[in-house]
Structures are given as structure tokens and as C-alpha cells.
Write a protein that holds these residues in place. Structure first.
Motif, PDB file in Angstrom:
ATOM      1  N   TYR B 108       0.829  -1.207   0.000  1.00 38.20           N
ATOM      2  CA  TYR B 108       0.000   0.000   0.000  1.00 38.20           C
ATOM      3  C   TYR B 108       0.866   1.260   0.000  1.00 38.20           C
ATOM      4  O   TYR B 108       0.664   2.177  -0.800  1.00 38.20           O
ATOM      5  CB  TYR B 108      -0.937   0.007   1.217  1.00 38.20           C
ATOM      6  CG  TYR B 108      -1.739   1.288   1.309  1.00 38.20           C
ATOM      7  CD1 TYR B 108      -2.853   1.489   0.508  1.00 38.20           C
ATOM      8  CD2 TYR B 108      -1.354   2.318   2.177  1.00 38.20           C
ATOM      9  CE1 TYR B 108      -3.575   2.676   0.553  1.00 38.20           C
ATOM     10  CE2 TYR B 108      -2.061   3.507   2.233  1.00 38.20           C
ATOM     11  CZ  TYR B 108      -3.168   3.680   1.424  1.00 38.20           C
ATOM     12  OH  TYR B 108      -3.874   4.854   1.460  1.00 38.20           O
ATOM     13  N   THR B 112       1.225   4.220  -3.084  1.00 40.52           N
ATOM     14  CA  THR B 112       0.599   5.526  -2.839  1.00 40.52           C
ATOM     15  C   THR B 112       1.657   6.568  -2.476  1.00 40.52           C
ATOM     16  O   THR B 112       1.330   7.650  -2.019  1.00 40.52           O
ATOM     17  CB  THR B 112      -0.429   5.430  -1.688  1.00 40.52           C
ATOM     18  OG1 THR B 112       0.199   4.804  -0.567  1.00 40.52           O
ATOM     19  CG2 THR B 112      -1.651   4.623  -2.111  1.00 40.52           C
ATOM     20  N   ASP B 123      -6.270   5.748  -6.756  1.00 39.33           N
ATOM     21  CA  ASP B 123      -7.334   5.844  -5.754  1.00 39.33           C
ATOM     22  C   ASP B 123      -6.912   4.986  -4.554  1.00 39.33           C
ATOM     23  O   ASP B 123      -6.761   3.769  -4.662  1.00 39.33           O
ATOM     24  CB  ASP B 123      -8.641   5.315  -6.362  1.00 39.33           C
ATOM     25  CG  ASP B 123      -9.791   5.407  -5.378  1.00 39.33           C
ATOM     26  OD1 ASP B 123      -9.575   5.146  -4.164  1.00 39.33           O
ATOM     27  OD2 ASP B 123     -10.902   5.735  -5.815  1.00 39.33           O
ATOM     28  N   ARG B 124      -6.727   5.613  -3.397  1.00 41.27           N
ATOM     29  CA  ARG B 124      -6.158   4.886  -2.260  1.00 41.27           C
ATOM     30  C   ARG B 124      -7.123   3.864  -1.682  1.00 41.27           C
ATOM     31  O   ARG B 124      -6.691   2.857  -1.109  1.00 41.27           O
ATOM     32  CB  ARG B 124      -5.680   5.885  -1.211  1.00 41.27           C
ATOM     33  CG  ARG B 124      -4.472   6.630  -1.755  1.00 41.27           C
ATOM     34  CD  ARG B 124      -4.115   7.880  -1.026  1.00 41.27           C
ATOM     35  NE  ARG B 124      -3.258   8.667  -1.900  1.00 41.27           N
ATOM     36  CZ  ARG B 124      -2.385   9.549  -1.472  1.00 41.27           C
ATOM     37  NH1 ARG B 124      -2.266   9.787  -0.180  1.00 41.27           N
ATOM     38  NH2 ARG B 124      -1.657  10.223  -2.329  1.00 41.27           N
ATOM     39  N   ASP B 125      -8.421   4.103  -1.825  1.00 40.59           N
ATOM     40  CA  ASP B 125      -9.394   3.077  -1.411  1.00 40.59           C
ATOM     41  C   ASP B 125      -9.119   1.773  -2.162  1.00 40.59           C
ATOM     42  O   ASP B 125      -9.087   0.697  -1.578  1.00 40.59           O
ATOM     43  CB  ASP B 125     -10.821   3.528  -1.761  1.00 40.59           C
ATOM     44  CG  ASP B 125     -11.474   4.258  -0.596  1.00 40.59           C
ATOM     45  OD1 ASP B 125     -10.918   4.200   0.516  1.00 40.59           O
ATOM     46  OD2 ASP B 125     -12.530   4.876  -0.827  1.00 40.59           O
ATOM     47  N   LEU B 126      -8.947   1.919  -3.476  1.00 44.73           N
ATOM     48  CA  LEU B 126      -8.759   0.722  -4.299  1.00 44.73           C
ATOM     49  C   LEU B 126      -7.384   0.109  -4.083  1.00 44.73           C
ATOM     50  O   LEU B 126      -7.238  -1.113  -4.061  1.00 44.73           O
ATOM     51  CB  LEU B 126      -8.969   1.058  -5.774  1.00 44.73           C
ATOM     52  CG  LEU B 126     -10.377   1.570  -6.125  1.00 44.73           C
ATOM     53  CD1 LEU B 126     -10.493   1.831  -7.625  1.00 44.73           C
ATOM     54  CD2 LEU B 126     -11.446   0.584  -5.680  1.00 44.73           C
ATOM     55  N   ARG B 128      -5.753   0.134  -1.342  1.00 48.10           N
ATOM     56  CA  ARG B 128      -5.781  -0.562  -0.049  1.00 48.10           C
ATOM     57  C   ARG B 128      -6.363  -1.979  -0.208  1.00 48.10           C
ATOM     58  O   ARG B 128      -5.800  -2.957   0.281  1.00 48.10           O
ATOM     59  CB  ARG B 128      -6.613   0.255   0.951  1.00 48.10           C
ATOM     60  CG  ARG B 128      -6.637  -0.274   2.365  1.00 48.10           C
ATOM     61  CD  ARG B 128      -5.279  -0.160   3.048  1.00 48.10           C
ATOM     62  NE  ARG B 128      -4.688  -1.470   3.269  1.00 48.10           N
ATOM     63  CZ  ARG B 128      -3.531  -1.656   3.926  1.00 48.10           C
ATOM     64  NH1 ARG B 128      -2.844  -0.630   4.393  1.00 48.10           N
ATOM     65  NH2 ARG B 128      -3.055  -2.858   4.093  1.00 48.10           N
ATOM     66  N   VAL B 129      -7.493  -2.068  -0.907  1.00 42.66           N
ATOM     67  CA  VAL B 129      -8.101  -3.392  -1.115  1.00 42.66           C
ATOM     68  C   VAL B 129      -7.145  -4.277  -1.925  1.00 42.66           C
ATOM     69  O   VAL B 129      -6.920  -5.447  -1.613  1.00 42.66           O
ATOM     70  CB  VAL B 129      -9.440  -3.264  -1.873  1.00 42.66           C
ATOM     71  CG1 VAL B 129     -10.061  -4.633  -2.078  1.00 42.66           C
ATOM     72  CG2 VAL B 129     -10.388  -2.353  -1.117  1.00 42.66           C
ATOM     73  N   ASN B 493     -16.352   0.575  -6.601  1.00 42.07           N
ATOM     74  CA  ASN B 493     -16.160   0.731  -5.167  1.00 42.07           C
ATOM     75  C   ASN B 493     -15.150  -0.310  -4.690  1.00 42.07           C
ATOM     76  O   ASN B 493     -14.535  -1.009  -5.505  1.00 42.07           O
ATOM     77  CB  ASN B 493     -17.497   0.621  -4.419  1.00 42.07           C
ATOM     78  CG  ASN B 493     -18.140  -0.759  -4.599  1.00 42.07           C
ATOM     79  OD1 ASN B 493     -17.472  -1.714  -5.012  1.00 42.07           O
ATOM     80  ND2 ASN B 493     -19.422  -0.851  -4.313  1.00 42.07           N
ATOM     81  N   ARG B 494     -15.007  -0.443  -3.383  1.00 38.60           N
ATOM     82  CA  ARG B 494     -13.997  -1.378  -2.864  1.00 38.60           C
ATOM     83  C   ARG B 494     -14.365  -2.817  -3.133  1.00 38.60           C
ATOM     84  O   ARG B 494     -13.523  -3.707  -2.984  1.00 38.60           O
ATOM     85  CB  ARG B 494     -13.818  -1.141  -1.358  1.00 38.60           C
ATOM     86  CG  ARG B 494     -13.184   0.215  -1.060  1.00 38.60           C
ATOM     87  CD  ARG B 494     -13.172   0.512   0.431  1.00 38.60           C
ATOM     88  NE  ARG B 494     -12.224  -0.348   1.111  1.00 38.60           N
ATOM     89  CZ  ARG B 494     -11.274   0.097   1.938  1.00 38.60           C
ATOM     90  NH1 ARG B 494     -11.140   1.391   2.165  1.00 38.60           N
ATOM     91  NH2 ARG B 494     -10.462  -0.731   2.536  1.00 38.60           N
TER      92      ARG B 494
END
Lengths: 248, 498
Positions: B108, B112, B123-126, B128-129, B493-494
Motif C-alpha cells: 500500500y 501511494t 485511488d487509495r481506497d482501491l 488498499r483493497v 467501489n472497494r
């Protein structure tokens, strides 16, 4: 201009026409190539070059006159094209010409012209440029070796300013130059470009150490890292002087 | 590979985008309503590339019936002809085998990192997953028969931990591997596993519609594909996954992000498969959005690349077409691999040099995409037009080229002539909008040769000038920049839902 009524009679007088359809007549354009003129040219000495002419329709141009003219239009060398096309070409008829170089240093743009022995082919012309220098005073011996192993490297292209040489199997090349400071560049496919600077005030030897280039294969993906700067050393033998340089 | 972030997150969460119904204004166009389904499965996937195949296996592993449609005549998509570079870490079994410590957190952080010129836009949400699923996804590949070159992995994507493993070429049969690329080992192994597990794959089925309960509202019910121009309605009882790859083959779509990327720019991965943006367009038609598009024009990755195999249409640096490939009749030529641009000059369609040819940065590429003496008043203004590499017989000797088919494609992409003027007269190509003026090319070469003599290139500052272009015969080879594939896609989305 070409008379469309008489292409065949025109051909019979001079060039042997290979493509003889009347509609092609208008496109018989002659163009020239000039090569193998050593650079730079030494003032006042004789120099040679090769000149070739091709017709856009592939006509045989054997026997066509070619001549070198100075910027002022003065003819300084001439000859006629030979019977065999230059190897690898389909119909480039060629010859070697020689001429006397100007007596003063400078850069020149002279003209080569091919004759038009018959109305089918117009004159072809091409400018060629060259530089003249005064006679050399010093001999520079350059040796190129692999940085890690010290093994000599052949076929390295070397430049000292506007002078050039290529290393032999022993990794050695000699070039005669007037005194002065020169940018030294060494280049060969598969090796990093090496460049530095050297002062030439007498006969000298220079050893150049070059390194193989990184694997040219690039990854399939983002290229994020800048190429690493590599450092190397140019050692000049004789008067002891080591030149540091950076190259990529 | 960047966009195809494998996410193992529930039955529908592998790769691509799961569409579970988007509320939009109801328009009652009953005539467009699908009333009869020709086929049905729990999960319907568009695209049998590496994302689609992974999604299919994962859904099947969770008990769903799975049907994959693929527009090409074979599976694999662009991954088939890729380098098979899998930049997944986080503590994979293979990393452990080589004694490398890694973690999802480090993946991660690396992806990033604000200093990372390309990935900082992710996109940090994506991410992270994706980071959390890195190791499991790599091990999923191993479990499904993907074989890797077992050598110490290397750093990748500007990261701090060695993560890059490369898949093994699937076999020595070009009918299976298409071009002998390592990526064949990824998608062929996945195909084999998918089929063994009962995934159905329909080839030559072209996605044409994502079907909702009502034409523009309600849950996604399935898709329409066409095969031989006949529509086939396929019901998806649980969900549809869009895994159609990128959009770079669609000229107008890619121009959304960079108007200069007009039709003359060819695309890596073609002609094996195209990425025509059909998944993006159909999903957008029912309300989906695009995401992560900065890569297309950020000049950090490889959205535009310098052609390395010149004299053929598709000269992408890491994809040289093998004359024995079943695709070779469409590829047309392998290209002459340029070891050093010292051996050529590059000219535009007017026969003029425009930049230092030794420059490998976007400086060179932007110059290729430039105006090229077109002041915007006449004809085509966007795009830089064809770029031709000009060289002579001595360059052929130095590079040890054999400038003949199948190495070059004389059908519009490579020319030779006895003089420079003759060469200019010969150049003709679908993207060359007017003849190249012979005098202009002669002048360009004469000027360049004078620069070589003088050791200085006053116009473009090319360093270390070595060779004149003087010895007949002379050559012109297609050297127009080529575009990378798959750089952005649909917003999710995630859970990879659109």
C-alpha cells in the motif's frame, strides 16, 4: 521540357529507356547521391568523393556526365557515370571524382550536376557541404578498452572535435589534428557513449575505458526510474592527466 | 497489468467491474426490453483476458455457474502477448521462497508514495483493497496452474521490495502462445483451469449491450452479445462482470484524455486483439463512470512510447511480431529493432527533422505529436502525422539489419530507394496526407550531414553526432510513436462494483 511526341527518339540518342510508356515521360527525374567524401578536407589537397545518379524511371544513365561546381559556379572536377549500378541499388549509376580543396579554412557548399545528354532527362543537381582545415600538426593515438576487463574494443567510432577515426582490432586508432582542445567522443552499439575533453599540444596517446550499456530490453510496464548516471575515467598517457567524466 | 488489480472480495469481486443495478430515470421503452434469454448463467463475464479468466475461476470456486463472452477468436486479450510481468507482493509464496519479507501495508505504501510520479494518483481506497489481496491473488494464480520463472524477483513500480515475477511462456507452440510471449503462460494456464472447473467460454461473441430490467432502469439482468451479427441474449442471474480491458484502440475515446492521439497512432497488443472501449461505453450508457484517468496524459508511464522496431506497423518495444506467429499476416512485419538512434534521423511527413532523435523522454514524443509546420489553418491539426526514420546503407551494416520482409513491411510502412529524392517520392501511407517533398528531404539530410561534419546540431542539440546519411541505398521506416494499452477504466467501489 520533354516533348511528349518524341520519347523514343530521345531514348535512342542517349539513355537506354527501360520504362518506355509515353505517360511516364514527364516523371523522368534525375536525382543524385554523394558519399565517401572524407571529412574534414585538408586545405589545398586533393579530395575524392563518389557521386551516383538515378532516374525516377530506372533508366540506364551509363555515360552521363557529372561535374562539381563551386559556389561561384566554377567547374572543379568532372567525370562520367560508369556502367554498373552501385551495389545494393537498383539503378544508381556512379563514379568517383576528385577535386582540389580550397586553400582557406572554412565551410563550403558546392554543387554536383549531372548532364542532360538528351531531352528526356533534365539536369540533376545536388548541393554537398564540407569543411576544410589546415594541415594537421600532431598525431593522437587513441586506444579503447573495456572498463572491467581492459580488453581492446574494435570498431569504436571516435571523434576529436570534427576529426574522426575508427579503432582497429587492437582497439587502436590514430588521427592527425592541429593543436588545440578537443571534445573526445567514443561510440559503439552496445556501449555507453563516452565523452570528454583533451588538450593536444604534441603527439599524445589517450586511453578510453568504456562500459557495456545496460540491457536494452525494457520492461512491459511503467518506466519509473531515471537511467542511472555512470561514471568512468579517461586516462591520458604521456603527460600524466586523468580526466573525469560522466556519461550515460 | 496495473489496471487489472485482482481483488478477491466476495463471489463477484474478482477483476473487472461488477454491476448490481444502478438507479436511473425510468424510461418505458418496452420495445427494447429483453423478453427471451438465449442462455443463462449465475455470473456472466465480458472478456476472457487475465481479469475475466480470474473472475470466472473465482466465481466458479464459490459455486456459481459462469459464462464468459470474448470478442476475439481466442482467449487471452492483450495479456496473451504481454511480458507476463506480475507485480504482486505482500508476502507471496514465491517471495517467501526467495527469503523476501513483504506485507500488504508495504504494498500500500509503495503504491501511494507521493514521490512516485505515476502511482501517487491512484485511488487509495482501491489500492488498499488491492494491497490486502496481493498475496492471496498471487497464490491464487499458483493454485490455478500459472508457472513463474523461479528467479529472484526484481523491484517494480518504484517499490521498495522485490515483487516482480514473470510467467513462463506456455509452450513452444505458436498456435497456443500466439507470439511466444511470457503472458501466454498466464492466460493459457488460467483458461485451462477455468475450463476444467466448468467455466463456459463463448468466443467471437461481441458485447453490445448491458441489459437492465427496463431499458434504462432497474437491476442488471444480463447482456446482449452478437455472434456473426446475430444477437444472443444472455441472462446473468447474479451479476455481470465487465473485464473488457482498456480503450486505447478507440480513437475518439482516447482523445477524450489527449486530443492529439489521432488515428495514426497504433496500439500495443494489436493486431492480436483490440481494446475498443466497448465495456466502458456500455457501462457508461447505464450510468457507470470512469476513474483513474490521469495516467493517460500524465507523461509518467508509457501512454505514448517511442517505436523500437521500425519499418513495420506495430513496433511496440516489448512486442516484436514473430514471422511464424499465426497473427503475422495481419502484423505485416517484425520491424528492424533499433539498437541506437545514432543510426537514423526522424522526419515528419514534410521531410523535416523536428527533435533530437536520441531523446527517449516525452520531449521527443511531444515533438512527434506536434504541429509539424501546420499552423492550424489547413486540414488536420491534431496529431503529428507519420514519423519516418531515415537511414542509409552504412546504418544497415552497423545495426546488422536485414531490411527485407518479413523484417519490414513494404506495404506502406517501409521504403528503400537509390537517392534521398527518390525515397521521398516513394513514401505513401494511409496516414501520410500529402507527398513528402523530395527537395525538403534532401535539404534535411544535407543539413544533418553538415551538422555531423561540424560535430554540432544547432537546430536540435543532438549530442555525439556520429554518422552521415550518405551511402546508397537509402531507407524510410515507419517510426511513429505507438500507444500503450489499458491505462484507466470504470469507476468501482472497494467491492469492484460499478
Amino acid at each position: 521540357m520533354v516533348s511528349p511526341e518524341s520519347p523514343f527518339s530521345a531514348a535512342s540518342r542517349g539513355a537506354r529507356l527501360l520504362v518506355s510508356k509515353p505517360e511516364d515521360v514527364a516523371s523522368h527525374e534525375t536525382s543524385l547521391a554523394v558519399w565517401d567524401l572524407a571529412s574534414p578536407v585538408v586545405t589545398g589537397r586533393r579530395a575524392t568523393l563518389k557521386v551516383g545518379a538515378a532516374c525516377s524511371c530506372g533508366c540506364d544513365l551509363t555515360g552521363t556526365a557529372v561535374a562539381i561546381h563551386t559556389e561561384a559556379g566554377r567547374p572543379v572536377g568532372s567525370g562520367t557515370l560508369g556502367a554498373a549500378p552501385w551495389p545494393g541499388t537498383s539503378a544508381l549509376y556512379w563514379t568517383e571524382l576528385d577535386f582540389a580543396a580550397p586553400d582557406t579554412e572554412g565551410s563550403y557548399s558546392w554543387t554536383l550536376q549531372s548532364g542532360a545528354p538528351e531531352p528526356l532527362h533534365q539536369q540533376g543537381s545536388s548541393a554537398f557541404r564540407f569543411i576544410t582545415v589546415n594541415p594537421p600538426e600532431h598525431r593522437v593515438t587513441l586506444k579503447v578498452v573495456e572498463r572491467q576487463t581492459g580488453a581492446p574494443i574494435d570498431a569504436v567510432e571516435l571523434r576529436l572535435g570534427i576529426f574522426r577515426a575508427t579503432t582497429n582490432e587492437a582497439g587502436v586508432a590514430q588521427v592527425e589534428v592541429p593543436g588545440g582542445a578537443y571534445d573526445v567522443t567514443a561510440w559503439k552499439i552496445g556501449y555507453e557513449i563516452l565523452s570528454s575533453r583533451a588538450d593536444v599540444a604534441g603527439d599524445i596517446s589517450i586511453q578510453l575505458e568504456v562500459a557495456a550499456a545496460a540491457d536494452p530490453e525494457q520492461p512491459y510496464g511503467p518506466r519509473l526510474c531515471a537511467p542511472q548516471e555512470r561514471r568512468g575515467v579517461v586516462r591520458r598517457h604521456g603527460p600524466s592527466l586523468a580526466l573525469r567524466f560522466a556519461f550515460r | 497489468m496495473n489496471r487489472r488489480k485482482f481483488i478477491k472480495d466476495g463471489a463477484l469481486g474478482v477483476g473487472g467491474t461488477a454491476l448490481a443495478g444502478v438507479a436511473l430515470q425510468e424510461t418505458n421503452l418496452a420495445a427494447q426490453r429483453v423478453t427471451k434469454w438465449d442462455r443463462a448463467a449465475d455470473v456472466v463475464i465480458a472478456g476472457a483476458g487475465c481479469s475475466g479468466l480470474c473472475a470466472a475461476i473465482m466465481a466458479r470456486d464459490r459455486g456459481a455457474s459462469v459464462l464468459v463472452v470474448e470478442q476475439n477468436h481466442d482467449i487471452g486479450g492483450h495479456a496473451m502477448v504481454s511480458g507476463g510481468r506480475i507485480p504482486l507482493g505482500g508476502g507471496t509464496r514465491l517471495q517467501k521462497k526467495f527469503g523476501i519479507a513483504d506485507s500488504a501495508d508495504q504494498v500500500y505504501l509503495d503504491h501511494t508514495d507521493p514521490k512516485n510520479l505515476e502511482l501517487r494518483y491512484s485511488d487509495r481506497d482501491l489500492v488498499r483493497v488491492w494491497a490486502d489481496e496481493n498475496a492471496a491473488t498471487f497464490d491464487f494464480l499458483l493454485d490455478n496452474g500459472v508457472k513463474f520463472e523461479e528467479v529472484m524477483p526484481t523491484l517494480v513500480n518504484g517499490g521498495t521490495v522485490p515483487r516482480l515475477f514473470r510467467t513462463q511462456v506456455f509452450s513452444d507452440d505458436l498456435k497456443e502462445t500466439i507470439n511466444g510471449s511470457p503472458g501466454s503462460g498466464l492466460v493459457r494456464a488460467l483458461e485451462k483451469s477455468a475450463r476444467a472447473k466448468g467455466v463456459q467460454i463463448l468466443l467471437r461473441h461481441h458485447l453490445t449491450r448491458i441489459v437492465r430490467e427496463n431499458p434504462s432502469s432497474g437491476r442488471v439482468q444480463g447482456i446482449t452479445a452478437t455472434v456473426d451479427d446475430k444477437p444472443v441474449n444472455i441472462q446473468a442471474r447474479k451479476g455481470v462482470i465487465i473485464a473488457t480491458g482498456g480503450f486505447t484502440s478507440n480513437v475518439e475515446f482516447r482523445r477524450t484524455f489527449d486530443p492529439r492521439l489521432t488515428e495514426e497512432y497504433q496500439v500495443a497488443g494489436e493486431p492480436w486483439s483490440k481494446q475498443p472501449a466497448d465495456g466502458e461505453l456500455l457501462a457508461m450508457a447505464i450510468g457507470a463512470g470512469l476513474w483513474g484517468t490521469s495516467n493517460v496524459a500524465s507523461e509518467r508511464g508509457r501512454s505514448v512510447t517511442k517505436t523500437r522496431h521500425i519499418g513495420a506497423r506495430y513496433g511496440y518495444e516489448n512486442l516484436r511480431w514473430n514471422p511464424n506467429s499465426p497473427m503475422f499476416p495481419l502484423a505485416g512485419g517484425s520491424g528492424l529493432t533499433v539498437r541506437s538512434f545514432q543510426d537514423v534521423i526522424c522526419v515528419n511527413q514534410w521531410g523535416l527533422r523536428f527533435w533530437n532523435e536520441l531523446d527517449d523522454t516525452y520531449g521527443f514524443l511531444n515533438a512527434c505529436l506536434s504541429r509539424h509546420a501546420n499552423a492550424g489553418k489547413n486540414g488536420k491539426t491534431n496529431g503529428g502525422g507519420p514519423i519516418w526514420a531515415i537511414f542509409d546503407a552504412d546504418a544497415v551494416m552497423r545495426e546488422e539489419w536485414d531490411p527485407k520482409p518479413p523484417n519490414v513491411d513494404p506495404n506502406g510502412w517501409f521504403y528503400s530507394a537509390d537517392t534521398i529524392a527518390e525515397l521521398a517520392r516513394k513514401v505513401a501511407n494511409p496516414y501520410q496526407s500529402q507527398p513528402m517533398p523530395p527537395r525538403a528531404l534532401e535539404d534535411t539530410v544535407a543539413k544533418y550531414n553538415a551538422s555531423v561534419d561540424a560535430g554540432k546540431d544547432p537546430e536540435f542539440g543532438r549530442p555525439g553526432l556520429m554518422f552521415k546519411i550518405q551511402k546508397p541505398p537509402f531507407y524510410a521506416a515507419w517510426s511513429t510513436p505507438i500507444l500503450h494499452d489499458a491505462l484507466a477504466g470504470l469507476r468501482t467501489n472497494r467491492r469492484s462494483e460499478g
